[in-house]
Motif scaffolding. Structure first.
Motif, PDB file in Angstrom:
ATOM      1  N   LEU A   1     -64.074  56.198  79.789  1.00 22.28           N
ATOM      2  CA  LEU A   1     -63.538  55.937  78.450  1.00 22.28           C
ATOM      3  C   LEU A   1     -63.895  54.529  77.978  1.00 22.28           C
ATOM      4  N   GLN A   2     -63.887  53.549  78.892  1.00 22.12           N
ATOM      5  CA  GLN A   2     -64.268  52.187  78.531  1.00 22.12           C
ATOM      6  C   GLN A   2     -65.726  52.114  78.098  1.00 22.12           C
TER       7      GLN A   2
ATOM      8  N   ASP B   1     -67.123  54.012  76.292  1.00 23.89           N
ATOM      9  CA  ASP B   1     -67.173  54.735  75.029  1.00 23.89           C
ATOM     10  C   ASP B   1     -67.593  56.181  75.229  1.00 23.89           C
TER      11      ASP B   1
ATOM     12  N   ARG C   1     -66.656  60.208  76.906  1.00 25.68           N
ATOM     13  CA  ARG C   1     -65.596  61.198  76.812  1.00 25.68           C
ATOM     14  C   ARG C   1     -65.477  61.852  78.172  1.00 25.68           C
TER      15      ARG C   1
ATOM     16  N   THR D   1     -60.834  61.334  74.711  1.00 24.57           N
ATOM     17  CA  THR D   1     -61.801  60.545  73.955  1.00 24.57           C
ATOM     18  C   THR D   1     -61.099  59.294  73.452  1.00 24.57           C
ATOM     19  N   THR D   2     -61.888  58.356  72.941  1.00 22.16           N
ATOM     20  CA  THR D   2     -61.306  57.168  72.325  1.00 22.16           C
ATOM     21  C   THR D   2     -61.719  57.124  70.864  1.00 22.16           C
ATOM     22  N   ARG D   3     -60.866  56.519  70.072  1.00 23.89           N
ATOM     23  CA  ARG D   3     -61.146  56.324  68.652  1.00 23.89           C
ATOM     24  C   ARG D   3     -60.823  54.884  68.298  1.00 23.89           C
ATOM     25  N   ALA D   4     -61.580  54.352  67.351  1.00 17.95           N
ATOM     26  CA  ALA D   4     -61.364  52.973  66.916  1.00 17.95           C
ATOM     27  C   ALA D   4     -60.304  52.942  65.820  1.00 17.95           C
TER      28      ALA D   4
ATOM     29  N   ARG E   1     -59.021  50.186  70.353  1.00 17.33           N
ATOM     30  CA  ARG E   1     -59.396  51.563  70.652  1.00 17.33           C
ATOM     31  C   ARG E   1     -58.197  52.251  71.263  1.00 17.33           C
TER      32      ARG E   1
ATOM     33  N   THR F   1     -56.667  56.057  72.964  1.00 18.73           N
ATOM     34  CA  THR F   1     -57.064  57.270  73.664  1.00 18.73           C
ATOM     35  C   THR F   1     -56.448  58.483  72.991  1.00 18.73           C
TER      36      THR F   1
END
Length: 106
Positions: free
Chosen positions: A37-38, A40, A42, A52-55, A76, A78
């Motif tokens: 995840l770090q 970027d 999934r 996933t991550t979102r900004a 960011r 999760t």
């Protein structure tokens, strides 16, 4: 379920593992998810779900107690999207306790 309960479950199901070995397995699993995840990425666990991550952009918020403005920095976050099998099992009328050996046999 707590992390310690997960470690204990692994230890109970695999008598040849020590508590320390079960802890290392759980730690390695979670660390691998976090690293991906770090980066970027999934993480998709078939039948379970997808992380996933979102900004999130920086924004101005308010302290509810004082009404004072507070700057919230960009970050960011999760997100988890459950998989089809997990959704079906959560909403099924069948009992939730599936045997571990049954899952491995599938």
């Amino acid at each position: 379920m707590l992390r310690s309960e997960l470690v204990q479950m692994i230890k109970e199901r695999h008598a040849d593992f020590t508590t320390r070995e079960a802890e290392l397995i759980v730690t390695a699993f979670f660390d691998a998810i976090v690293r991906q995840l770090q980066a970027d990425g999934r993480v998709e666990l078939r039948g379970f779900g997808m992380f996933t991550t979102r900004a999130r952009e920086a924004r101005q918020a308010r302290n509810p107690r004082t009404g004072e403005g507070v700057k919230v920095p960009a970050k960011r976050v999760t997100y988890f999207r459950p998989g089809k099998e997990l959704r079906e099992r959560l909403n099924a009328d069948a009992p939730a306790d599936v045997e571990y050996d049954d899952v491995l046999a599938a």
